[in-house]
Motif scaffolding. Structure first.
Motif, mmCIF file in Angstrom:
data_model
loop_
_atom_site.group_PDB
_atom_site.id
_atom_site.type_symbol
_atom_site.label_atom_id
_atom_site.label_comp_id
_atom_site.label_asym_id
_atom_site.label_seq_id
_atom_site.Cartn_x
_atom_site.Cartn_y
_atom_site.Cartn_z
ATOM 1 N N LEU A 3 8.969 -0.622 0.081
ATOM 2 C CA LEU A 3 7.959 0.244 -0.454
ATOM 3 C C LEU A 3 7.655 1.548 0.561
ATOM 4 C CD1 LEU A 3 6.060 0.477 -2.733
ATOM 5 C CD2 LEU A 3 4.366 -0.503 -1.302
ATOM 6 N N ASP A 4 7.715 1.420 1.873
ATOM 7 C CA ASP A 4 7.423 2.282 2.744
ATOM 8 C C ASP A 4 8.261 3.306 2.749
ATOM 9 O OD1 ASP A 4 9.200 0.066 3.994
ATOM 10 O OD2 ASP A 4 9.357 1.572 5.544
ATOM 11 N N MET A 5 9.472 3.448 1.931
ATOM 12 C CA MET A 5 10.540 4.311 1.737
ATOM 13 C C MET A 5 9.969 5.137 0.502
ATOM 14 S SD MET A 5 13.717 2.037 2.968
ATOM 15 C CE MET A 5 15.125 3.301 2.756
ATOM 16 N N SER A 52 3.176 -8.325 -1.856
ATOM 17 C CA SER A 52 4.711 -8.645 -1.414
ATOM 18 C C SER A 52 5.037 -7.945 -0.201
ATOM 19 C CB SER A 52 5.424 -8.598 -2.488
ATOM 20 O OG SER A 52 6.719 -9.017 -2.120
ATOM 21 N N PHE A 53 4.683 -6.747 -0.255
ATOM 22 C CA PHE A 53 5.038 -5.580 0.815
ATOM 23 C C PHE A 53 4.240 -6.036 2.187
ATOM 24 C CE2 PHE A 53 3.458 -2.044 3.429
ATOM 25 C CZ PHE A 53 4.749 -1.566 3.866
ATOM 26 N N TYR A 54 3.311 -6.377 2.239
ATOM 27 C CA TYR A 54 2.600 -6.678 3.461
ATOM 28 C C TYR A 54 2.934 -8.201 4.135
ATOM 29 C CZ TYR A 54 -0.551 -2.930 3.066
ATOM 30 O OH TYR A 54 -0.818 -1.377 2.933
ATOM 31 N N SER A 55 3.219 -8.992 3.087
ATOM 32 C CA SER A 55 3.671 -10.164 3.717
ATOM 33 C C SER A 55 5.201 -10.236 4.127
ATOM 34 C CB SER A 55 3.936 -11.216 2.438
ATOM 35 O OG SER A 55 4.604 -10.914 1.356
ATOM 36 N N ASN A 56 6.069 -9.255 4.044
ATOM 37 C CA ASN A 56 7.226 -9.331 4.494
ATOM 38 C C ASN A 56 7.410 -8.588 5.905
ATOM 39 O OD1 ASN A 56 8.857 -9.943 2.268
ATOM 40 N ND2 ASN A 56 8.575 -7.887 1.250
ATOM 41 N N PHE A 115 3.315 0.768 7.571
ATOM 42 C CA PHE A 115 1.678 0.684 6.895
ATOM 43 C C PHE A 115 1.103 2.093 6.798
ATOM 44 C CE2 PHE A 115 1.001 -3.910 8.959
ATOM 45 C CZ PHE A 115 2.184 -4.465 7.933
ATOM 46 N N VAL A 116 1.266 2.859 7.770
ATOM 47 C CA VAL A 116 0.954 4.274 7.644
ATOM 48 C C VAL A 116 1.483 5.110 6.333
ATOM 49 C CG1 VAL A 116 0.824 6.439 8.971
ATOM 50 C CG2 VAL A 116 0.290 4.506 10.070
ATOM 51 N N SER A 117 2.996 4.792 6.387
ATOM 52 C CA SER A 117 3.762 5.519 5.241
ATOM 53 C C SER A 117 3.266 5.076 3.886
ATOM 54 C CB SER A 117 5.257 5.129 5.423
ATOM 55 O OG SER A 117 5.568 5.330 6.536
ATOM 56 N N VAL A 118 3.062 3.869 3.677
ATOM 57 C CA VAL A 118 2.518 3.254 2.342
ATOM 58 C C VAL A 118 1.021 3.777 2.168
ATOM 59 C CG1 VAL A 118 1.619 1.151 1.277
ATOM 60 C CG2 VAL A 118 4.033 1.143 2.323
ATOM 61 N N ALA A 119 0.250 3.965 3.137
ATOM 62 C CA ALA A 119 -1.232 4.441 2.962
ATOM 63 C C ALA A 119 -1.156 5.837 2.535
ATOM 64 C CB ALA A 119 -1.854 4.258 4.281
ATOM 65 N N ARG A 120 -0.223 6.640 3.168
ATOM 66 C CA ARG A 120 -0.205 8.120 2.821
ATOM 67 C C ARG A 120 0.426 8.061 1.513
ATOM 68 N NH1 ARG A 120 1.751 10.239 8.766
ATOM 69 N NH2 ARG A 120 -0.236 10.354 9.843
ATOM 70 N N MET A 121 1.482 7.342 1.301
ATOM 71 C CA MET A 121 1.835 7.562 -0.137
ATOM 72 C C MET A 121 0.883 7.148 -1.278
ATOM 73 S SD MET A 121 3.272 5.305 -2.925
ATOM 74 C CE MET A 121 4.094 3.672 -2.068
ATOM 75 N N ALA A 146 -8.072 0.128 0.656
ATOM 76 C CA ALA A 146 -7.793 -1.057 1.224
ATOM 77 C C ALA A 146 -6.476 -0.925 2.284
ATOM 78 C CB ALA A 146 -7.616 -2.241 0.379
ATOM 79 N N ALA A 147 -5.460 -0.106 1.517
ATOM 80 C CA ALA A 147 -4.226 0.229 2.298
ATOM 81 C C ALA A 147 -4.369 1.202 3.549
ATOM 82 C CB ALA A 147 -3.356 0.824 1.594
ATOM 83 N N SER A 148 -5.539 2.088 3.674
ATOM 84 C CA SER A 148 -5.539 3.195 4.467
ATOM 85 C C SER A 148 -6.688 2.943 5.583
ATOM 86 C CB SER A 148 -5.643 4.438 3.865
ATOM 87 O OG SER A 148 -6.948 4.515 2.973
#
Length: 518
Positions: free
Chosen positions: A269-271, A301-305, A314-320, A349-351
């Motif tokens: 997901l971070d990609m 599921s992403f955070y559990s991986n 985590f930063v990439s997902v938050a910005r996305m 929650a993500a950021s």
């Protein structure tokens, strides 16, 4: 077709057998067919010639291919090709047109053509299989030809894996086992993925009519695609995975299929980009719904991986997610306050723990309010609940403080926290200055102490040097005095070999008379 019927030119007797294949009439002679077909002979002997039409329908023989078979029975030279060979071969097999019944029969000729002209070429083999109906494929499976075709294709694919990219015309029931077998050998993941993606693009992503059979075929292809795709992180583009997931929901694919795409997405997901995530949005404005639970499932599921050490991901997902919220607000005029708030809460929650500022969330709120000018004050407040005024940059705070679209309460909060930020900054700066001053004073004291020590040392050295010089001067003066005194004494004739101190010569001094004038 009837004006080309061989019975009209090779047999003067009137036809005694009439067949219709897919609406095309065939007027034939039973005896002519029986000479080449053991099956027709048996049917005639049992007086069951009417069953011939059912046999031909059962194998779904094409009228063009059957015309070639009939032409061969009437003694005409026929032209075999990659497009008709499988159908002709299956028809000849079903009619038992073998050499035991008649020498140089059609079954042997078709098998020889298949072996020498088709199977030796990748292109011709694919072309031959591309036109096969399901019933024909069932027949070649019964005959045992399926393995022959797959072995031929696999052998060539292992020598040149890029050939796998050109299999979009192959029936799924042959395509899937071919890819599965290829994956067991040294075929690169890139080639396998490219092939599977191309196959999906043709049979799933290209929109067709809403026919139930088309939908069923798309569902089958999607489920096969999920089984064939590797689980390797980054091997498949995020855009393709999101498209596949959306289609799997639209065509009601199996839960295993949908779960498979979700898992692959969550691992990388971070990609992904906000454009990838937007694929899950309704295809038309006002149509469909946002699957909030799906988004939460993928994020969970992403955070559990990954662990806390993977902060860059985590930063990439938050910005996305922030970009996604902004684009969702900008692209969907029918986006409700409830949905915007739900998406915003996920984004927050993500950021909250990985990003310093929440400026993108503020921009999303601003765009949402701009596109929904008719909202009540209460609805505006609900939309703004995702906004954390404490995490606005100075630039965003300044903009928000003058933003007339924001509720007054939000503006007041922005101003309050902006002032508090200024106060905190001033306090930090003052503390920094004091610490710097203390450090400077301490540094100056250290330097002064060093200078004092160095000064004392220099003074001591200078005193020592002066004392040394004075001592030397005194010695020189004494020496000079002694030498002068010696010279004087010599001149007075008092010099002997004795030292000056040993001389007993006394010089009488004249008494001076001072005259005083009155």
């Amino acid at each position: 077709m009837s004006n080309k019927n061989p019975s009209l030119t090779r047999n003067s007797k009137p036809p005694d057998l009439e067949l219709y294949l897919k609406g095309v009439p065939f007027h034939l002679h039973k005896e002519t067919l029986a000479k080449k077909s053991a099956k027709v002979t048996t049917l005639l002997e049992c007086n069951k010639i009417d069953e011939l039409r059912w046999i031909l329908r059962d194998i779904d023989v094409d009228p063009t291919a059957f015309f070639l078979v009939v032409s061969f029975c009437y003694g005409y030279k026929i032209h075999l090709s990659s497009e008709n060979i499988v159908s002709v071969l299956c028809t000849a097999y079903s009619l038992e047109m073998n050499d035991d019944h008649s020498s140089n029969n059609l079954l042997n000729k078709a098998a020889t053509f298949l072996e020498q002209r088709v199977l030796i070429s990748w292109k011709e083999t694919v072309k031959a299989l591309a036109v096969c109906s399901d019933k024909i494929l069932d027949k070649i499976a019964d005959v045992g030809l399926t393995e022959v075709f797959l072995d031929s294709l696999l052998e060539k694919a292992l020598k040149d894996p890029i050939l796998l990219d050109d299999l979009t015309t192959l029936p799924l029931r042959l395509y899937e086992p071919l890819i599965q077998e290829s994956s067991k050998h040294n075929v690169s993941v890139e080639n396998l993925v490219a092939s599977v993606c191309n196959y999906a693009k043709r049979y799933v992503f290209e929109r067709d009519s809403g026919d139930e059979s088309v939908a069923r075929n798309k569902r089958q292809v999607l489920e096969a695609v999920e089984r064939l795709l590797p689980h390797q992180r980054g091997a498949i583009s995020c855009g393709f995975l999101f498209k596949s997931l959306k289609e799997s929901m639209f065509f009601d694919a199996s839960s295993d299929c949908r779960k498979g795409f979700e898992v692959r997405i969550s691992r990388q997901l971070d990609m992904a980009t906000s454009k990838d995530l937007l694929i899950l949005l309704p295809s038309k404005v006002g149509v469909g719904a946002y699957d909030i639970n799906l988004l939460k499932t993928i994020l969970k599921s992403f955070y559990s991986n990954y662990s806390v050490s993977d902060v860059s991901r985590f930063v990439s997902v938050a910005r996305m997610l922030e970009e996604f919220l902004l684009e969702a607000a900008a692209s969907d005029a029918c986006l409700s306050v409830e949905t915007f708030k739900a998406l915003g809460e996920i984004t927050v929650a993500a950021s909250c723990d990985v990003l310093r500022y929440s400026d993108e969330i503020y921009r999303a709120v601003n765009v949402f309010l701009e596109r929904h000018r008719d909202l009540t004050e209460t609805e505006k407040m609900d939309a703004c609940r995702v906004l954390n005024c404490k995490k606005l940059s100075p630039e965003a705070s300044e903009h928000a403080s003058k933003n007339e679209k924001l509720p007054l309460r939000i503006v007041v909060k922005v101003l309050f926290f902006a002032q508090k930020q200024i106060q905190d900054k001033v306090a930090r700066d003052m503390k920094s200055v004091e610490e710097k001053d203390d450090a400077d004073i301490e540094d100056m004291n250290t330097k002064l102490l060093r200078l004092d020590i160095e000064s004392d040392y220099k003074k001591d050295r200078e005193i020592e040097n002066v004392e040394c010089v004075v001592h030397c001067v005194k010695n020189k003066l004494e020496e000079k005095k002694i030498s002068v005194w010696r010279e004087v004494k010599r001149k007075f004739g008092c010099m002997t070999s004795l030292t000056v101190d040993a001389c007993n010569c006394h010089i009488k001094k004249r008494k001076k008379t001072y005259h005083h004038y009155k």
